[in-house]
Design an enzyme around this catalytic site. Structure first.
Site, PDB file in Angstrom:
ATOM      1  N   ASP A 269       7.003  -8.741   3.047  1.00 26.81           N
ATOM      2  CA  ASP A 269       5.734  -8.272   4.104  1.00 26.81           C
ATOM      3  C   ASP A 269       5.268  -9.240   5.450  1.00 26.81           C
ATOM      4  OD1 ASP A 269       5.696  -6.455   1.829  1.00 26.81           O
ATOM      5  OD2 ASP A 269       3.306  -7.047   0.808  1.00 26.81           O
ATOM      6  N   ASP A 427       1.442   3.185  -2.924  1.00 29.11           N
ATOM      7  CA  ASP A 427       0.207   2.503  -3.014  1.00 29.11           C
ATOM      8  C   ASP A 427      -1.085   2.565  -3.839  1.00 29.11           C
ATOM      9  OD1 ASP A 427       1.494  -0.024  -1.267  1.00 29.11           O
ATOM     10  OD2 ASP A 427       0.617   1.829   0.145  1.00 29.11           O
TER      11      ASP A 427
END
Ligand code: 1PR
Length: 551
Positions: A269, A427
């Protein structure tokens, strides 16, 4: 990357074949070659008809010390000393380009004359008589037999994607260093072995049933897998083709590898920190800032360095997620493209990139389609792109109207590059006390939407997603294990591969997710960034537990 529907690319492909403009550094002309002070690097001829991304292959060839000469006319094929043909796209469109440009005849002559040839993926399939892909469609007819689609009736997911083992049928020289290790495949059509083509088959692979993994006759080779994405093993295949006399250790062909391996994926990330540097970061339930007075973005390293490290440590794939991509225009994010370009020069396993992929109008009023954004990522070295926020909006719209418009980023990109190249990242966050459901979120978990993970997964599969990256906001960064209920819910709902993500904190969490769910891959970040457990230890543990992985 066979399976890409690039009919709309045909005129572009033809044009780019005849008037191709590969990067100047990749081309050497005959006059250059004859000059005395030119680099003595050997070269190989590449037949790239411009239909897709062959950057990885170019990178692998250069990594092995070769220069590339691109085919521009059929004559270049006939004059080649050593020819690589990385088929990209759909069978019919590729044949169309070959016929229109006269390359078909040149290829047949070259191969019939037993000149050194390596066909990759579709470049192998095109040698057969027919393909069922949008057909039957006639191939080059050099090898007896047909190319057919995998069928899902025996419970196997139709896309054969991931690392699988070969059964070597005869001495092939270029496969000598493979032994009992896995190679990377991504395809939904395969050449079918038969008595008529037996003398050509140098190895087979099993995915529900046996199919042809490679062929060899004399100097003519073809492989269904992607050597440029198969790590060291794949590089050895290319090296042995490029340097026929190169030495390496011949490995035994009877080993433990027998089927599609479970994948272990390292995820980076990243975002720009407050000083403007692009850093790999990691959240706790998506909060990536330090719990200090300064409240800085957690900095866990540099993306290119870390991706190289994880590749060497045995990652089966590396994912790059630009976690603030939803705010900015991704193509404005040049450092991101640079990261991909640099990483793909030394990382020879599949690379996925995500963050901010959507249609966009910049400050000057210039409109960019999500397809243009994705194309730039592919050109920079990505093998797959991952869509989060935009896929949620597309699924909501689809569920409301029941109409597939073909206009969503997901549909557009998978139509051109094939659905194997499109991952949807979900998500979800558990919601509700009594009747809990997994609510989907957008913009990095900042906004909840009125759609559940189950409904989203089913909808995006219908919209032609190729894989699902299933995160879980509550588990992210907690190190307490994956959310097994969530993963079962989604992997039982769809027939595309599901990548389990969020929560890995110990090697046992990886075996747990593979024994208790149908996940095809497990992705982790913090456990690797904090150097708590190397990827090799995860794999060692999985092997001990009887779970097949690539070593
Ligand atoms: O919505 O298309 O722009 O894509 C944005 C992408 O960035 C999505 O894939 C989304 O999951 C990701 N993302 C956005 N914000 C964050 C954040 O952390 N604040 N990261 C974020 C998501 C989840 C995983 C993580 C695993 C494993 N991170 O990628 O790596 O949870 O972590 P762990 O092993 O440490 O538990 P769009």
């Amino acid at each position: 990357m066979e399976g890409v529907a690039f009919a709309s690319f045909t005129s572009f492909a033809t044009k780019s074949l005849l008037f191709s403009s590969p990067s100047p550094s990749s081309i050497i002309t005959r006059s250059q070659k004859s000059r005395k002070n030119i680099s003595p690097k050997p070269f190989v001829t590449l037949l790239d008809y411009g239909a897709g991304n062959v950057r990885s292959l170019r990178n692998a060839i250069r990594y092995l010390g070769f220069k590339i000469e691109d085919v521009r006319t059929p004559k270049d094929i006939l004059n080649a000393g050593r020819l690589i043909f990385p088929g990209v796209g759909a069978f019919a469109s590729a044949m169309d380009v070959l016929v229109k440009t006269g390359m078909d005849e040149a290829l047949c002559t070259y191969i019939r004359n037993d000149r050194p040839f390596l066909g990759i993926c579709l470049g192998l399939q095109l040698l057969f008589e027919y393909s069922e892909e949008n057909g039957p469609v006639k191939g080059l007819g050099l090898i007896p037999g047909v190319v057919g689609r995998f069928n899902s009736s025996n419970g196997f997911r139709v896309h054969h994607i991931g690392w699988n083992a070969l059964q070597i049928a005869k001495d092939s020289e270029i496969l000598d260093e493979i032994g009992d290790r896995h190679d990377y495949f991504v395809h939904s059509y395969r050449a079918i072995p038969s008595d008529d083509n037996k003398e050509w088959v140098s190895s087979t692979c099993n995915y529900g049933y046996d199919f042809i993994a490679s062929i060899r006759r004399g100097n003519v080779h073809g492989v269904q897998f992607h050597p440029e994405k198969s790590g060291d093993v794949g590089l050895s295949v290319l090296r042995r083709f490029l340097h026929p006399n190169s030495r390496g250790t011949k490995r035994p062909t009877q080993g433990k590898a027998s089927k599609l391996a479970k994948r272990v994926i390292a995820c980076l990330d990243f975002r720009t920190n407050d000083k403007g540097d692009l850093v790999v970061t990691k959240g706790d339930q998506y909060d990536v800032r330090e719990q200090t007075k300064e409240n800085e973005v957690r900095n866990l390293g540099k993306p290119v360095e870390l991706s190289g490290h994880y590749y060497k440590d045995g990652a089966d794939e590396v994912s790059f997620l630009n976690i603030t991509g939803f705010r900015d225009f991704p193509l404005g994010d040049l450092p991101m493209l640079q990261v991909l370009r640099h990483a793909s020069q030394n990382v020879f396993v599949p690379l996925t990139v995500g963050g901010g992929i959507r249609d966009f109008t910049d400050a000057n009023g210039r409109y960019y389609s999500s397809l243009e954004v994705a194309s730039e990522y592919f050109r920079s070295g990505a093998d797959k792109i991952s869509i989060g926020t935009d896929a949620v909006y597309a699924a909501e719209e689809y569920l409301k109207t029941k109409v597939k418009t073909g206009k969503s980023s997901l549909e557009q990109i998978s139509r051109v590059y094939g659905n194997q190249a499109v991952v949807v990242s979900i998500d979800p966050r558990p919601n509700g006390e009594v009747y809990a459901w997994y609510q989907c979120t957008v913009n990095g978990g900042r906004e909840g939407r009125p759609i559940g993970a189950y409904e989203l997964a089913k909808a995006v599969e219908e919209l032609r997603a190729g894989e699902i990256l299933l995160n879980c906001i509550d588990c992210d960064g907690q190190g307490k294990g994956f959310d097994i209920d969530l993963i079962n819910l989604i992997s039982d709902a769809v027939s595309i591969p599901v990548i389990a993500s969020s929560g890995a904190g110990a090697v046992k969490h990886f075996s747990e997710v593979f024994t208790k769910t149908n996940a095809s891959a497990a992705l982790a970040a913090g456990i690797f960034h904090r150097k708590e457990v190397p990827i090799q230890s995860v794999k060692g543990h999985l092997l001990k537990e009887g779970i097949e992985v690539r070593i």
